[in-house]
Design a protein around this motif. Structure first.
Motif, short mmCIF file in Angstrom:
data_model
loop_
_atom_site.label_atom_id
_atom_site.label_comp_id
_atom_site.label_asym_id
_atom_site.label_seq_id
_atom_site.Cartn_x
_atom_site.Cartn_y
_atom_site.Cartn_z
N ALA A 388 16.27 0.53 52.42
CA ALA A 388 16.21 -0.86 51.95
C ALA A 388 17.51 -1.25 51.25
CB ALA A 388 15.02 -1.04 51.01
N GLY A 389 18.08 -0.33 50.45
CA GLY A 389 19.33 -0.64 49.76
C GLY A 389 20.49 -0.79 50.71
N GLN A 390 20.60 0.08 51.71
CA GLN A 390 21.68 -0.03 52.69
C GLN A 390 21.53 -1.28 53.55
OE1 GLN A 390 24.26 1.56 52.51
NE2 GLN A 390 24.02 3.76 52.12
N ALA A 391 20.29 -1.64 53.89
CA ALA A 391 20.07 -2.86 54.67
C ALA A 391 20.53 -4.09 53.88
CB ALA A 391 18.58 -2.99 55.03
N GLU A 392 20.22 -4.11 52.61
CA GLU A 392 20.67 -5.23 51.78
C GLU A 392 22.19 -5.26 51.69
OE1 GLU A 392 20.03 -7.00 47.25
OE2 GLU A 392 19.06 -5.12 47.87
N ALA A 393 22.83 -4.08 51.64
CA ALA A 393 24.28 -4.03 51.52
C ALA A 393 24.97 -4.61 52.74
CB ALA A 393 24.73 -2.59 51.28
N ILE A 394 24.40 -4.44 53.93
CA ILE A 394 25.04 -4.95 55.15
C ILE A 394 24.50 -6.33 55.53
CG2 ILE A 394 25.52 -2.64 56.03
CD1 ILE A 394 23.09 -2.83 57.82
N GLY A 395 23.71 -6.94 54.65
CA GLY A 395 23.22 -8.28 54.92
C GLY A 395 22.08 -8.34 55.91
N ALA A 396 21.36 -7.23 56.09
CA ALA A 396 20.22 -7.21 57.02
C ALA A 396 18.92 -7.39 56.25
CB ALA A 396 20.19 -5.90 57.80
N GLU A 397 17.89 -7.79 56.98
CA GLU A 397 16.55 -7.98 56.40
C GLU A 397 15.63 -6.88 56.92
OE1 GLU A 397 12.98 -11.36 56.14
OE2 GLU A 397 14.64 -11.57 57.56
N LEU A 398 15.06 -6.11 56.00
CA LEU A 398 14.16 -5.02 56.36
C LEU A 398 12.77 -5.35 55.85
CD1 LEU A 398 13.69 -2.21 57.54
CD2 LEU A 398 14.40 -1.24 55.34
N VAL A 399 11.81 -5.40 56.79
CA VAL A 399 10.43 -5.77 56.47
C VAL A 399 9.51 -4.65 56.94
CG1 VAL A 399 8.60 -7.46 56.79
CG2 VAL A 399 10.97 -8.22 56.68
N PHE A 400 8.58 -4.25 56.07
CA PHE A 400 7.61 -3.21 56.41
C PHE A 400 6.25 -3.85 56.68
CE2 PHE A 400 10.76 -1.34 53.56
CZ PHE A 400 11.19 -0.24 54.30
N GLY A 401 5.56 -3.34 57.70
CA GLY A 401 4.26 -3.88 58.04
C GLY A 401 3.41 -2.84 58.75
N THR A 402 2.27 -3.31 59.26
CA THR A 402 1.33 -2.46 59.97
C THR A 402 1.01 -3.10 61.31
OG1 THR A 402 0.37 -1.71 57.88
CG2 THR A 402 -0.92 -1.34 59.87
N ALA A 403 1.03 -2.31 62.39
CA ALA A 403 0.71 -2.82 63.72
C ALA A 403 -0.77 -3.12 63.83
CB ALA A 403 1.14 -1.81 64.78
N LEU A 404 -1.11 -4.06 64.72
CA LEU A 404 -2.52 -4.42 64.91
C LEU A 404 -3.32 -3.23 65.43
CD1 LEU A 404 -2.14 -7.98 66.50
CD2 LEU A 404 -2.72 -7.39 64.14
N GLU A 405 -2.70 -2.41 66.29
CA GLU A 405 -3.40 -1.25 66.84
C GLU A 405 -3.31 -0.04 65.92
OE1 GLU A 405 -0.90 -2.77 68.24
OE2 GLU A 405 -1.76 -3.98 69.86
N GLY A 406 -2.66 -0.20 64.77
CA GLY A 406 -2.50 0.92 63.85
C GLY A 406 -1.10 1.48 63.92
N GLY A 407 -0.65 2.03 62.83
CA GLY A 407 0.69 2.60 62.78
C GLY A 407 1.62 1.77 61.92
N ALA A 408 2.65 2.45 61.41
CA ALA A 408 3.63 1.78 60.56
C ALA A 408 4.68 1.08 61.41
CB ALA A 408 4.30 2.80 59.63
N VAL A 409 5.11 -0.10 60.98
CA VAL A 409 6.11 -0.89 61.69
C VAL A 409 7.18 -1.32 60.69
CG1 VAL A 409 6.59 -2.96 63.03
CG2 VAL A 409 4.47 -1.73 63.39
N ALA A 410 8.43 -1.03 61.00
CA ALA A 410 9.57 -1.48 60.18
C ALA A 410 10.46 -2.34 61.06
CB ALA A 410 10.34 -0.30 59.63
#
Length: 448
Positions: A388-410
């Protein structure tokens, strides 16, 4: 069952303190003007009516003497004249004298009447001047009240706006502090000069500045402590690693080397976090094809994943930092999720998904937290924090979520390099390692 109609929402400006203060000031001014106007109107009207009544009764006395003497009556007097108010006729019929406001030939008059040989002897006094005075007074009261309300409202809104402007400044500074700008301060002049009397806004501003300064000192102290500890651990870890290599082969030696490697990785992570917190690292921007970068990151040991490129794109980013973000996301997916781990590139957006239990609830709500992990696996909770810190440093947006069928999604969305209409342009070259990098580092200007 019919749905209830939605109540229309009031405009946002009606909730502001300025609007509420203006409404309160206007209401109070109207109430005060109405009260003063009524008091003045009643007082002046009563005095005018009393003067007219006294004059009419005085004339009635003179006309009564003339009637008793048998002399002719003046033109403003008469017996049972037309237009005499009915209440006054009933009063005379009871044998009493009295007066009452009325009209005669369309003009306001004051009537005075008394009994005379079973009839009503009455006189009238012109009341046009008094009625005109009262009307003019009422108009003056209304006009002066409107002017007074407008002037008071303008002054009140100006005074309240000065206060709300300072409150808005305090709120903006608080927002900057929340966003990480710990150097932000309100610097209200009333807080800097102890000789000046401080109002409530100045007290709040001073408290916010004091809190920000205290928070800044504590955070910088923690950052220095983390960096110092990590630096001091490097030297003994180097010696410990060299000593571990000299141990005879066997299970104990493998355990020692494994723990030394874990401790060294933790130390490097702490150093990287301290650099991210301090903002001392440089960002070397260059233009890269995103697809090849992701494919190379997905081939690293311990981060293998299936890569699917829906649409490739050129992005302006720091390759080293981007590979660090992707590597941490993939390592986390393998460590805490379940195979298969899938990576999808769709334009400037990269999606990393596993088929495990998904991210914990606290992470979805508050983001990654250091030294916190609920999966029961290995790790210190620093991998996603660094990502998350490196993404912010390069101006990117990092979002964490959960897939509808299950599983982690970034989902990682990078700033796309291309024309204003969003279409990329092949800038040629393969650069280093076939990543599509174009020469140079540093800030990349937009294409013409």
């Amino acid at each position: 069952m019919t749905a209830r109609p939605r109540r229309p929402r009031a405009p946002a400006w009606t909730a502001t303190l300025t609007w509420k203060a203006a409404l309160f000031i206007a209401a109070m001014c109207c109430a005060l003007a109405a009260l003063l106007g009524v008091l003045v109107h009643v007082s002046v009207t009563g005095q005018t009516v009393r003067d007219a009544r006294e004059k009419a009764l005085s004339r009635l006395t003179e006309v009564t003497r003339l009637y008793e003497a048998g002399e002719p009556l003046p033109r403003f007097a008469g017996l049972d004249p037309a237009g005499l108010p009915a209440p006054l006729r009933r009063l005379v019929a009871d044998g009493e004298r009295g007066s009452a406001l009325g009209s005669y030939e369309g003009r306001p008059v004051m009537w005075a009447a008394g009994p005379a040989d079973g009839r009503a002897l009455a006189v009238r006094v012109d009341h046009s001047v008094g009625a005109g005075t009262i009307d003019a007074l009422d108009r003056s009261i209304v006009g002066s009240s409107v002017l007074a309300i407008a002037a008071t409202l303008a002054v009140g809104v100006f005074a309240v706006t000065r206060v709300t402007r300072r409150l808005h400044l305090t709120a903006r500074v608080a927002g900057r502090i929340t966003a990480g700008d710990l150097d932000a301060r309100v610097d209200d002049p009333r807080t800097r000069d102890p000789r000046r009397v401080r109002d409530e806004v100045a007290i709040v501003s001073g408290a916010l500045d004091t809190m920000a300064a205290s928070l800044q000192r504590k955070l910088r102290g923690e950052q220095r402590f983390t960096a110092d500890v990590a630096h001091e651990l490097r030297t003994p870890l180097t010696g410990l690693s060299a000593a571990a290599e000299l141990l005879p082969e066997g299970r104990p030696a493998e355990l020692v080397r494994d723990r030394v490697r874990a401790l060294r990785a933790l130390t490097e992570d702490l150093l990287e976090i301290s650099r991210l917190d301090a903002g001392t690292g440089t960002v070397d921007l260059a233009v890269h094809r995103l697809g090849p970068l992701v494919e190379r990151a997905a081939r690293a040991p311990g981060a293998e994943a299936e890569v699917r490129v829906v649409r490739d794109a050129e992005v302006a980013t720091d390759r080293r930092r981007l590979e660090r973000v992707l590597g941490n996301l993939l390592a986390n997916a393998h460590r805490h999720g379940r195979a298969p781990v899938e990576v999808t590139v769709d334009g400037p957006e990269v999606t990393v998904r596993d088929h495990g239990p998904g991210y914990p609830e606290y992470l979805l709500v508050s983001g990654p937290q250091r030294f916190r992990t609920e999966s029961g696996g290995k790790g210190h909770g620093l991998g996603l924090t660094i990502a998350a810190g490196q993404a912010e440093a390069i101006g990117a947006e990092l979002v964490f979520g959960t897939a509808l069928e299950g599983g982690a999604v970034a989902r990682l969305r990078l700033p796309e390099y291309g024309r204003p209409d969003g279409t990329g342009e092949d800038i040629g070259g393969t650069g280093d390692g076939g990543t599509g990098e174009t020469g140079g580092t540093g800030a990349v200007p937009p294409k013409p």
